[in-house]
Structure formats: structure tokens, C-alpha cells
Scaffold this motif. Structure first.
Motif, PDB file in Angstrom:
ATOM      1  N   LEU A  18     -14.090  13.581 -23.263  1.00  0.00           N
ATOM      2  CA  LEU A  18     -14.844  12.334 -23.388  1.00  0.00           C
ATOM      3  C   LEU A  18     -15.215  11.725 -22.042  1.00  0.00           C
ATOM      4  N   TRP A  19     -14.666  12.277 -20.958  1.00  0.00           N
ATOM      5  CA  TRP A  19     -15.070  11.798 -19.639  1.00  0.00           C
ATOM      6  C   TRP A  19     -16.559  12.072 -19.391  1.00  0.00           C
ATOM      7  N   HIS A  63     -18.908  11.413 -21.522  1.00  0.00           N
ATOM      8  CA  HIS A  63     -19.721  10.435 -22.231  1.00  0.00           C
ATOM      9  C   HIS A  63     -20.342   9.467 -21.219  1.00  0.00           C
ATOM     10  N   ASP A  80     -18.414   6.247 -20.450  1.00  0.00           N
ATOM     11  CA  ASP A  80     -17.005   6.342 -20.063  1.00  0.00           C
ATOM     12  C   ASP A  80     -16.837   6.147 -18.563  1.00  0.00           C
ATOM     13  N   SER A 101     -13.749   6.621 -16.933  1.00  0.00           N
ATOM     14  CA  SER A 101     -12.447   7.146 -16.512  1.00  0.00           C
ATOM     15  C   SER A 101     -12.487   7.841 -15.160  1.00  0.00           C
ATOM     16  N   TYR A 120     -19.286  10.518 -30.306  1.00  0.00           N
ATOM     17  CA  TYR A 120     -18.130  10.905 -29.507  1.00  0.00           C
ATOM     18  C   TYR A 120     -17.815  12.394 -29.662  1.00  0.00           C
ATOM     19  N   ARG A 129      -7.206   5.566 -25.613  1.00  0.00           N
ATOM     20  CA  ARG A 129      -8.598   5.354 -25.219  1.00  0.00           C
ATOM     21  C   ARG A 129      -9.386   6.620 -25.557  1.00  0.00           C
ATOM     22  N   VAL A 181     -13.328   6.430 -25.351  1.00  0.00           N
ATOM     23  CA  VAL A 181     -14.259   6.118 -24.261  1.00  0.00           C
ATOM     24  C   VAL A 181     -13.756   4.839 -23.627  1.00  0.00           C
ATOM     25  N   THR A 182     -13.582   4.855 -22.332  1.00  0.00           N
ATOM     26  CA  THR A 182     -12.962   3.709 -21.663  1.00  0.00           C
ATOM     27  C   THR A 182     -13.976   2.973 -20.783  1.00  0.00           C
ATOM     28  N   SER A 241     -13.394   1.666 -25.905  1.00  0.00           N
ATOM     29  CA  SER A 241     -12.469   1.724 -27.038  1.00  0.00           C
ATOM     30  C   SER A 241     -11.633   0.455 -27.137  1.00  0.00           C
TER      31      SER A 241
END
Length: 467
Positions: A22-23, A25, A28, A30, A299, A392, A394-395, A398
Motif C-alpha cells: 500500500l506504500w 498508493h 499514502d 508512509s 486499495y 494503517r 493507507v496512512t 486510515s
């Protein structure tokens, strides 16, 4: 009266934590984990949402079991790179007033004498908002990096952990008396010499002779977290833990696990309520169910199921790349996470890939705020859980979505606090003050410790020779 749900944000000082891939996305953040503002802004966000704490996971070593290397962990940032979790806390504490911080540290590679000072320092600087997630490690890669041929055998690591806690209790609880510090300028006495005592410990794993370097902090011993669910891990939890982190995918299995945790506390002479039990969970929420389903599909397009099972391979110590898609995975003796190996015995790689569709294996709740609130409440009421560690995906999206949409709905139903209680982290969760309770074995070490010979863990509090 319905219980209020406790809530920690589950995170890690890295890019890919639980939901791998998901990094990539576009929303995101992160990859900004090396920036202090990433963490201070997260702490302020969580405090706005009245989260009880930020639970920061950690590992030492790398996930090199899958395909016998780290190519995929490097490509997908599967908890690599990973930075020290403790160094984040002071900055986050400086921009918050109430948020707690649960930090993971591997005792297998930390000297208890110096680690006790680090814990006391953080407890002072946060004014009593620190917890320690006690881990012994499970990666052979970490053992080899630390000059050992392999990881110590599973149950033996817990024997060492028992004695490690004894040493910490002596330093944190027994070296300085409560009234040792006068800070009297006129008499030129900061601390009274007769009230600061040397700890002498001669045990099987540790030999310590010295004074604790820090004066008593608000909690003295930080709030104690633990996550082992093997029989030996449960025994350790019953004796030491105040918060236990479990996993599970259905109500019945989680209920069984919660009951085992509470029974372990009773077996150790504590009350069943002496331990708060948290489960890891993922949430995707939007104003409507249709929007939440669309977000879930979005996602999924960025997630990496293979990265998820690469992480899972190191959790089990078994290279899952060696199995065909529909070949049952047979357990074998490893020194990794024992309970995980047993739970997924007989699964196929295809089934694991399906389970890891979002890059991780935690239960997933998708829906509108009302639907998410209903499902979270159902988990609590059916299982006896106290709360959740919210992952988390997507940070920080989320957490922002949860705070803006789910928290008000839980509050409307009377299942989530509307303000923080005052006091230290332990008091916020248990309402009994900042210190270890009287029935906790660590409380037995509050008096001055002169000497204690402890070849075996069973002498923790029963041997009165240390008084």
C-alpha cells in the motif's frame, strides 16, 4: 453497563508494516517515515481521535525466509528499512498531552541495566505515558546479526525473559525509595544517600550489581504489553503482562483466546481483569457502504499479497515459496512464532494469498460508519475483548477516516470516551493509579533489594530471601 472500547493505533517506524504494497498508493505517506513531522502530526491526529495509545511494533533482523533472501522485502519495503521506535516518543510526547506510547523492544539483545534507564527517561519525559511491548524475537537473521549461530529455542527465550523482568523490577521498583529525592537547595541535598540502594542480582542469565541511574518516574515500571499466545507465552503473560495483543479471524476463536489470557492471570494469582486484551483489526470506512466498497477495491489494486506471505514466511520460519499453490503446508518445528505455525497448519499457499489480498492477514471491517461501529461492538461483546490495535492501510488516511467517521458513531452509542481521563497511561486504562498494582509480581520488589539468587523463574516472588 456496556464497556467503552479501548483503541490503539498500530504502527511501525518503517514503510510497509502490516498491509504490504500500500506504500504505492498515491495518498499514502508512509515513505515520509524518516521525517519527524510525519510522527508528530500522526500523534496529534490520534489525540484528536482520543486514541488511548500509539502501539509501535519493531523487529530486529530481516525477513529472509521467503525465497531464501531479501529481494522482495527490499523491493516492497517489507519492514525494511526499519528505524528505532523509542527515539520517536519524546517528540510525539512534546506535541500531545494524553496519548500513550507502547514501544516494542527485544530484550534478547538489550542489557537490562541500560534499558531500565531508557524506560525511566521516556516515562519522565512523557509524564507517565509509556508502555513497553515485551518481545524476545523470533528471527534467526537477528540472532546471526548479533553474533549468535541461531535464535534461542522458543520456551528458553521466555525463561530468560522471566529473569530479565526480575532485574528490571529490582532496578525500577526497588533501587530508589519513593522519598529518596529531596531537591533541597538550602541543605544541598538532592537525593538522600540512605534511600538509594544497590541492586545485586546473580541469576542464570544476568549478573547485575549497581544502582538504577534514574530517579523514580511517574509509573516507575512502564505499562507492560505482551503478544505471545503459545502455552509458554500465556504463562509469561499471566505473570507479567497488563495488556495482551492477540490475533484471530472469528468470534469463537478470539473468545477462546481471551479466556485463556484471563485464566493465565488468575493462575498467577492476579484477577482476570488485571489484563486488558486487544486484537489487531483493519477498517475501511466511508460515508456510505458503496463508497467504502469502492475504496476497498481501490486499495486492493495497490496491495501485494505475495509480500504479505513473504512476511508470513518469517513468522512461521517456513519458506512458503517452496509450496505449490494447492499443496497443504505442513508444520515443522521452528523457533519462530509457535502459535502462528499451529494456527495455519494445513492451509494452502492459494488460501494464504487470498487471505493476504490486502497485504496482511488481520480481520477487515468495510462499511459505513454505522456498519463499522456495529461490527466493532459485536467483536467486543461476543469475545470479551477490551479493545483493538487499529492497523494503517493507507496512512494517515486510515486513521483520519476512522476518527472523522467511526469515533462519533461509537460515541453516539456510548461505547467510546468523549474525553481523556487525567493521569498516567496505566491509570487511564485501569483507574487505579500510576504504579503496578499490589497483585502484580513486580510490586514485590518495591522494598530495598539486597541480594537475590535466582537460577529458576519460579522464585520470582515466592522466595523471601531477597527481602
Amino acid at each position: 453497563m456496556a464497556r467503552e472500547i479501548l483503541l490503539n493505533a498500530f504502527n511501525m517506524n518503517c514503510i510497509g508494516h502490516i498491509h504490504h504494497g500500500l506504500w504505492t498508493h498515491p495518498r499514502d505517506r508512509s515513505t515520509d517515515f524518516n521525517q519527524l513531522s510525519y510522527w508528530t502530526e500522526l500523534a496529534q491526529l490520534l489525540e484528536r481521535g482520543l486514541f488511548d495509545g500509539l502501539f509501535i511494533a519493531d523487529i530486529l533482523g530481516v525477513y529472509d525466509v521467503y525465497q531464501n533472501g531479501i529481494d522482495l522485502p527490499l523491493q516492497e519495503a517489507i519492514q525494511l528499512p526499519v528505524n528505532d521506535p523509542l527515539l520517536l516518543v519524546s517528540a510525539m510526547a512534546g506535541v500531545t498531552r494524553h496519548l500513550g506510547f507502547g514501544v516494542t523492544a527485544n530484550l534478547s539483545y538489550e542489557a537490562p541495566y541500560t534499558f531500565a534507564r531508557r524506560l525511566s527517561t521516556l516515562d519522565h519525559l512523557t509524564q507517565g505515558r509509556v508502555g513497553w511491548n515485551i518481545v524476545t524475537g523470533y528471527l534467526d537473521s537477528a540472532a546471526k546479526a548479533m553474533g549468535r549461530p541461531q535464535q534461542v529455542e522458543h520456551d528458553r527465550r521466555y525463561d530468560q525473559a522471566d529473569e530479565y523482568l526480575q532485574v528490571l523490577y529490582k532496578l525500577l521498583e526497588g533501587s530508589w525509595q519513593d522519598d529518596a529525592v529531596l531537591a533541597d537547595r538550602e541543605q544541598r541535598v538532592y537525593a538522600q544517600p540512605g534511600k538509594v540502594h544497590k541492586v545485586r542480582h546473580q541469576g542464570e542469565f544476568y549478573q547485575v550489581e549497581g544502582y538504577h541511574l534514574s530517579q523514580p518516574s511517574p509509573q516507575r515500571t512502564p505499562l507492560l504489553f505482551q503478544a505471545g499466545s503459545s502455552p509458554r507465552g500465556l504463562r509469561f503473560a499471566g505473570e507479567h503482562a497488563e495488556c495482551v495483543f492477540i490475533g484471530g479471524n472469528d468470534h469463537a476463536a478470539v473468545r477462546t483466546q481471551v479466556d485463556k489470557v484471563r485464566a493465565s492471570a488468575v493462575a498467577a494469582g492476579r484477577t482476570a481483569e488485571a489484563i486488558k486484551v486487544f486484537m489487531g483489526i483493519a477498517v475501511i470506512v466511508a460515508p456510505s457502504e458503496a463508497e467504502a466498497r469502492d475504496k476497498h477495491a481501490e486499495y486492493l489494486r495497490h496491495a501485494s499479497p505475495e509480500a504479505g506471505i513473504a512476511h508470513f514466511s518469517s513468522s512461521t520460519g517456513i519458506d512458503l515459496d517452496a509450496f505449490g499453490l494447492d499443496e497443504p503446508i505442513q508444520p515443522r518445528k521452528t523457533n519462530a512464532i509457535e502459535s502462528v505455525v499451529k494456527t495455519f497448519s494445513g492451509w494452502t499457499k492459494r488460501r494464504l494469498l487470498e487471505q493476504h489480498a490486502l497485504g496482511g492477514r488481520y480481520p477487515l471491517v468495510v462499511g459505513s460508519p454505522e456498519q463499522v461501529a456495529e461490527q466493532l461492538i459485536a467483536w467486543i461483546d461476543a469475545t470479551g475483548l477490551d479493545g483493538f490495535n487499529l492497523t494503517r492501510i493507507v496512512t494517515p488516511e486510515s486513521y483520519t477516516d476512522f476518527i472523522d467517521l467511526v469515533v462519533p458513531e461509537l460515541q453516539r452509542r456510548g461505547r467510546y470516551k468523549t474525553a481523556y481521563a487525567d493521569g498516567a497511561l496505566r491509570h487511564k486504562l485501569f483507574g487505579q493509579g500510576p504504579r503496578l498494582p499490589a497483585d502484580h509480581p513486580g510490586a514485590a520488589f518495591r522494598q530495598h533489594i539486597e541480594t537475590f539468587h535466582s537460577p529458576r523463574r519460579s522464585q520470582l516472588a515466592g522466595d523471601q530471601s531477597h527481602r
